[in-house]
Structures are given as C-alpha cells and as structure tokens.
Design a protein around this motif. Structure first.
Motif, PDB file in Angstrom:
ATOM      1  N   LEU A 158       0.820  -1.219   0.000  1.00  0.00           N
ATOM      2  CA  LEU A 158       0.000   0.000   0.000  1.00  0.00           C
ATOM      3  C   LEU A 158       0.849   1.263   0.000  1.00  0.00           C
ATOM      4  N   TRP A 159       2.083   1.191  -0.451  1.00  0.00           N
ATOM      5  CA  TRP A 159       2.946   2.371  -0.506  1.00  0.00           C
ATOM      6  C   TRP A 159       2.271   3.458  -1.330  1.00  0.00           C
ATOM      7  N   PRO A 160       2.249   4.747  -0.915  1.00  0.00           N
ATOM      8  CA  PRO A 160       2.903   5.354   0.252  1.00  0.00           C
ATOM      9  C   PRO A 160       1.999   5.489   1.476  1.00  0.00           C
ATOM     10  N   ARG A 161       0.934   4.717   1.538  1.00  0.00           N
ATOM     11  CA  ARG A 161       0.027   4.771   2.690  1.00  0.00           C
ATOM     12  C   ARG A 161       0.115   3.477   3.486  1.00  0.00           C
ATOM     13  N   ASP A 162       1.305   2.916   3.572  1.00  0.00           N
ATOM     14  CA  ASP A 162       1.499   1.637   4.228  1.00  0.00           C
ATOM     15  C   ASP A 162       1.773   1.811   5.715  1.00  0.00           C
ATOM     16  N   THR A 163       1.356   0.831   6.484  1.00  0.00           N
ATOM     17  CA  THR A 163       1.629   0.764   7.917  1.00  0.00           C
ATOM     18  C   THR A 163       2.316  -0.557   8.224  1.00  0.00           C
ATOM     19  N   HIS A 164       3.170  -0.555   9.234  1.00  0.00           N
ATOM     20  CA  HIS A 164       3.946  -1.737   9.592  1.00  0.00           C
ATOM     21  C   HIS A 164       3.979  -1.881  11.102  1.00  0.00           C
ATOM     22  N   VAL A 165       4.013  -3.129  11.555  1.00  0.00           N
ATOM     23  CA  VAL A 165       4.184  -3.443  12.970  1.00  0.00           C
ATOM     24  C   VAL A 165       5.510  -4.184  13.108  1.00  0.00           C
ATOM     25  N   TYR A 192       5.371  10.033  25.531  1.00  0.00           N
ATOM     26  CA  TYR A 192       6.612   9.783  26.253  1.00  0.00           C
ATOM     27  C   TYR A 192       7.578   8.981  25.390  1.00  0.00           C
ATOM     28  N   TRP A 193       7.033   8.052  24.613  1.00  0.00           N
ATOM     29  CA  TRP A 193       7.879   7.230  23.759  1.00  0.00           C
ATOM     30  C   TRP A 193       8.516   8.061  22.650  1.00  0.00           C
ATOM     31  N   THR A 194       7.732   8.939  22.065  1.00  0.00           N
ATOM     32  CA  THR A 194       8.189   9.629  20.857  1.00  0.00           C
ATOM     33  C   THR A 194       8.697  11.029  21.120  1.00  0.00           C
ATOM     34  N   GLY A 195       8.256  11.658  22.198  1.00  0.00           N
ATOM     35  CA  GLY A 195       8.685  13.027  22.446  1.00  0.00           C
ATOM     36  C   GLY A 195       8.285  13.954  21.316  1.00  0.00           C
ATOM     37  N   LYS A 196       7.007  13.931  20.922  1.00  0.00           N
ATOM     38  CA  LYS A 196       6.552  14.675  19.750  1.00  0.00           C
ATOM     39  C   LYS A 196       6.721  16.182  19.909  1.00  0.00           C
ATOM     40  N   GLU A 197       6.891  16.645  21.168  1.00  0.00           N
ATOM     41  CA  GLU A 197       7.032  18.088  21.350  1.00  0.00           C
ATOM     42  C   GLU A 197       8.326  18.598  20.727  1.00  0.00           C
ATOM     43  N   THR A 198       9.394  17.796  20.747  1.00  0.00           N
ATOM     44  CA  THR A 198      10.684  18.297  20.283  1.00  0.00           C
ATOM     45  C   THR A 198      11.364  17.396  19.260  1.00  0.00           C
ATOM     46  N   ASN A 199      10.902  16.152  19.082  1.00  0.00           N
ATOM     47  CA  ASN A 199      11.620  15.203  18.251  1.00  0.00           C
ATOM     48  C   ASN A 199      10.734  14.662  17.137  1.00  0.00           C
ATOM     49  N   MET A 200      11.307  13.774  16.341  1.00  0.00           N
ATOM     50  CA  MET A 200      10.615  13.092  15.254  1.00  0.00           C
ATOM     51  C   MET A 200      10.060  14.068  14.219  1.00  0.00           C
ATOM     52  N   THR A 201      10.588  15.266  14.140  1.00  0.00           N
ATOM     53  CA  THR A 201      10.059  16.249  13.191  1.00  0.00           C
ATOM     54  C   THR A 201      10.539  15.990  11.774  1.00  0.00           C
ATOM     55  N   GLY A 202      11.724  15.398  11.608  1.00  0.00           N
ATOM     56  CA  GLY A 202      12.245  15.172  10.272  1.00  0.00           C
ATOM     57  C   GLY A 202      12.128  13.744   9.815  1.00  0.00           C
ATOM     58  N   SER A 203      11.441  12.903  10.574  1.00  0.00           N
ATOM     59  CA  SER A 203      11.331  11.495  10.208  1.00  0.00           C
ATOM     60  C   SER A 203      10.251  11.298   9.160  1.00  0.00           C
ATOM     61  N   TRP A 205       8.499   8.634   9.127  1.00  0.00           N
ATOM     62  CA  TRP A 205       7.587   7.671   9.731  1.00  0.00           C
ATOM     63  C   TRP A 205       6.902   8.290  10.942  1.00  0.00           C
ATOM     64  N   GLU A 206       5.662   7.909  11.118  1.00  0.00           N
ATOM     65  CA  GLU A 206       4.866   8.364  12.257  1.00  0.00           C
ATOM     66  C   GLU A 206       4.525   7.160  13.126  1.00  0.00           C
ATOM     67  N   ILE A 207       4.797   7.264  14.424  1.00  0.00           N
ATOM     68  CA  ILE A 207       4.527   6.170  15.350  1.00  0.00           C
ATOM     69  C   ILE A 207       3.076   6.266  15.824  1.00  0.00           C
ATOM     70  N   ARG A 236       3.542   4.278  10.538  1.00  0.00           N
ATOM     71  CA  ARG A 236       2.834   4.678   9.323  1.00  0.00           C
ATOM     72  C   ARG A 236       3.717   5.644   8.555  1.00  0.00           C
ATOM     73  N   ARG A 237       3.827   5.392   7.261  1.00  0.00           N
ATOM     74  CA  ARG A 237       4.684   6.247   6.433  1.00  0.00           C
ATOM     75  C   ARG A 237       4.099   7.652   6.339  1.00  0.00           C
ATOM     76  N   TYR A 238       4.972   8.622   6.519  1.00  0.00           N
ATOM     77  CA  TYR A 238       4.565  10.028   6.436  1.00  0.00           C
ATOM     78  C   TYR A 238       5.291  10.652   5.248  1.00  0.00           C
ATOM     79  N   ALA A 239       4.594  10.657   4.093  1.00  0.00           N
ATOM     80  CA  ALA A 239       5.208  11.153   2.861  1.00  0.00           C
ATOM     81  C   ALA A 239       4.211  12.048   2.120  1.00  0.00           C
ATOM     82  N   PRO A 240       3.984  13.273   2.615  1.00  0.00           N
ATOM     83  CA  PRO A 240       3.027  14.155   1.939  1.00  0.00           C
ATOM     84  C   PRO A 240       3.460  14.564   0.546  1.00  0.00           C
TER      85      PRO A 240
END
Length: 425
Positions: A158-165, A192-203, A205-207, A236-240
């Motif tokens: 389902l790329w680019p709307r694919d999800t993986h576990v 707490y796992w992802t720290g969305k306030e300050t991190n994961m901004t350039g990834s 993938w979305e957790i 989940r892939r984040y590719a706008p």
C-alpha cells in the motif's frame, strides 16, 4: 559558658564557613572518599543479588527508520533501566549530605543487554556506555543511548500509505531468568515514547502505537528460561510529497491516454500523442520503481498501476495506427447498405451526428446516373471521384465509431483502475 569557649566556637564557625565558601577542594575530597569506600571492594562481575530485578520503562524514541530494501527497522532511543544494588548504600550524613553519584559504566555491574532479532552481528550490542546515576539508597539508574536495529518484514503493497508493525526484542545474552528478571513498568503515554514536542520532526515515519511486553522463552541451546522485553512499534509512512510527485502524475497519465481517442480518426497527431504517452509512462515507471525500491516480498499497488498504464498506452498506440490506416487508406468500394444503416444508428448513439450524416446521405450509383441522364451521362472521372469519396466517407465513419468505442472501453478501464487502486490514491 566562659568567654574563651565563646571565642573558640566563633573561630570554629568562621573556619567552617570559610571552608564552605571555598567549597570545591573539601567537597572533592568528600566525594573521593565516598567513591573509594564504595568501590574499593566492589566486583563489577558479580550480580547485586541472586535474582536481580531490572525495572524497564519504555524507551524514549528520538528517531526511527524502516529500510524497505533490507527489511530492517532502526530505532535511535534512550533506554531506561533501574535496579537495586545494596552494595552501593551509604549514609549521607557521613559524607556531607552527598546523596547522588555519577559513576562510569565500566566500574559497576551492568546487564549484558543485547538485541535478539538483529539482522547482523554488528547490531547485537549497540548500546552506548554512558555513566550511571547511583543514589544513597542503592538505587542504580542507567539511561544509555542505543541504536537498536532489528529485522522487520516490510509490506509495501500500500505504498505510500502503508503501515507496519515491527518488534525489537532485547534481553540478557548470558543470564537466565533465575539470574536477571525484568519488571515492565506501567505503559507510558505515546508522547513519552516519541517526544513529539521536540523530536521526530524530520522522520518519514509516524509512530501510531508503541508498547513493551515481558516474554519468557526457552532456547534449544540451554535448559533455562530466559526473560526478554519485546518492544512493539506500529509505524505509518509520512510522505506528503508523494501526492504531488507520484499520485497526481499517475492519475494524469491515466487520463492522458484517452486524448488519443478524442482526436479525429484521420488525424496523424494520434500516433504522435500515443507515442508521447508511451514514453511518459515508461519514464514514470522507471522513476517510481527507483523511488519505492525493489523488495522480494511484495509489489506495491502503485507499481502495478504504472505497469498496467504502460500496457494500455502501448495498446492504444497500436490501435491508433490501425484506426488511422482505416480512415486514410484508399478504398475501391464503399460499405454495403446492410452495414451502413446499423453503422449510422450506432454513430448516432455514440454522439457522432456529423459522421452519421456522411453515411445516411444516399448518393446515386453509377448505373442510376446513366438511367437518370441517358442523353448526357456524367463523365467517367466524375463517377469515379464520387464513388471513391463515398467509400472513403464510409470507412472514416467506421474508424470514428471504432475510436469512440475504444474511448469508452479505455475510460472504463481507467475508472476500474482508480477504484481498484483507490487505497493508495
């Protein structure tokens, strides 16, 4: 109290005050003595207790990447381990209130944490040796940065709307559950796992979900039961940008093929546009294959759509050549009346009114012209030209009807593809 006693107490207070103000040398000596007393007879190869219970609180994820080609997940995080070591207990009052120490990791006992499902030997031990925090109660806190890499079968259908576990399993490499046990703390919130306030901004993938569970396993090599921690992460892939660079061109190329069948049947531009569409589809297929990558497990639906569109463009080009030849080719005789009448009706149903009039206007045949003008019959060249024009018109109408039927067929195929592949569009 005598005056001498007051004077002595005042001098002693001034000495203590000056020592506190100067501070650093005295404090350093106190900490040196504390470290010497704690670690002089400390053996880092001996466990703190018979069964050391390690409390594990979910990792703080800084970044995560999933490699589609190698089917591996790579997670950069901060692990959180805590255990009790009674050999490191001290009385704060004896050491000027010092209640916390930072101790290098190579001086204390640490669990030999390893990644069980890593794809290569270099990824088994990927934990950095950062210092530990030891409290006066004997509590040891270890938060080492780690780059955990584990195998994860990526389904990019389902790329680019694919999800993986993906699952990452960590635990002690040599010490069984009788020696080292894990205690999973209450599951923290996903932030707490992802720290969305300050991190994961350039990834990319979305957790979506993340949790940790305790597992007990017995391996063929050893009779003992080993305890490990399984980290489960749903990505989940984040590719706008894929909407503008891949999805929109895919839809436009599907609709561009229909233009070939909207041109007049005798227009030579049909072959030019058809060839242009074929080249564009080939370039798009190469681009999307290079962007997504090649995997041995699944084929992305978007790649299937591009392949089908390439095949349709090739078929439309071949059909356009035949239609052009049908409309332009010289004909010695026109269509028979049993074909012309249904052809005219079909042209009217297909909204080809102008072409329908070309076959409904009955022209006198050569024999009728001789009967109508017995004294002054038309010249042979005029009769030949009229007959040739009539036959040419008949085949132009036939080519227009074939073109319109193919247009409806290709339109149905394009709509069918859009419905089938809507999950990725």
């Amino acid at each position: 109290m005598s005056p001498l006693s007051y004077a002595f107490a005042g001098v002693l207070g001034l000495l203590v005050l000056s020592s506190a103000v100067s501070g650093s040398p005295e404090w350093a000596r106190i900490e040196e003595k504390l470290r010497s007393d704690l670690l002089s007879n400390y053996d880092k190869n001996v466990r703190p207790s018979n069964t050391t219970v390690i409390s594990f609180n979910g990792p703080f994820i800084r970044d995560v990447q999933l490699d589609d080609a190698s089917n591996a997940i790579e997670m950069f995080c901060w692990l959180n381990f805590q255990w009790q070591d009674d050999r490191l207990i001290w009385d704060e009052a004896k050491y000027a209130g010092v209640d916390v120490l930072s101790v290098p990791v190579d001086m204390l006992w640490t669990p030999d944490i390893a990644t069980y499902n890593s794809p290569s030997i270099d990824d088994v031990r990927a934990i950095d040796n950062q210092p530990m925090v030891v409290k006066s109660t004997g509590s040891v806190l270890w938060i080492p940065p780690a780059k955990l890499r584990a195998s994860c079968g990526a389904d990019i259908r389902l790329w680019p709307r694919d999800t993986h576990v993906c699952n990452i399993t960590i635990g002690s490499w040599t010490q069984s559950g009788l020696m080292v046990d894990f205690d999973i703390q209450s599951q923290p919130e996903i932030k707490y796992w992802t720290g969305k306030e300050t991190n994961m901004t350039g990834s990319t993938w979305e957790i979506l979900e993340a949790n940790s569970t305790k597992e007990s396993k017995q391996y063929p090599c050893c009779p003992d039961i080993y305890i490990d921690v399984a980290l489960s992460i749903k990505l989940r892939r984040y590719a706008p940008s894929s909407i503008t660079t891949i999805i929109v061109p895919a839809v436009c190329l599907s609709l561009l093929t229909l233009i070939v069948f909207l041109l007049p049947p005798s227009a030579g531009e049909k072959v030019t546009i058809g060839g242009f569409c074929l080249v564009l589809d080939l370039i798009f297929l190469i681009y999307i294959s290079a962007t997504i990558g090649v995997t041995r497990s699944t084929t992305p639906i978007l790649v299937k759509l591009a392949c089908q569109q390439f095949v349709l463009a090739a078929i439309s080009l071949m059909v356009s050549v035949q239609v052009l030849r049908l409309a332009r080719g010289p004909r010695s005789s026109g269509l028979s009346s049993c074909i012309r009448r249904p052809l005219a009706a079909l042209a009217s149903c297909l909204f080809l009114g102008n072409y329908s009039a070309m076959v409904t206007n009955d022209r006198p045949s050569t024999k009728d012209d001789f009967k109508k003008y017995p004294d002054h019959p038309p010249q042979y060249s005029q009769l030949s030209s009229s007959s040739e024009t009539t036959s040419t018109d008949d085949y132009v109408v036939l080519a227009a009807v074939v073109d319109r039927l193919l247009f409806l067929l290709f339109l149905a195929l394009c709509l069918n593809n859009v419905i089938r592949f809507w999950s990725v569009l």
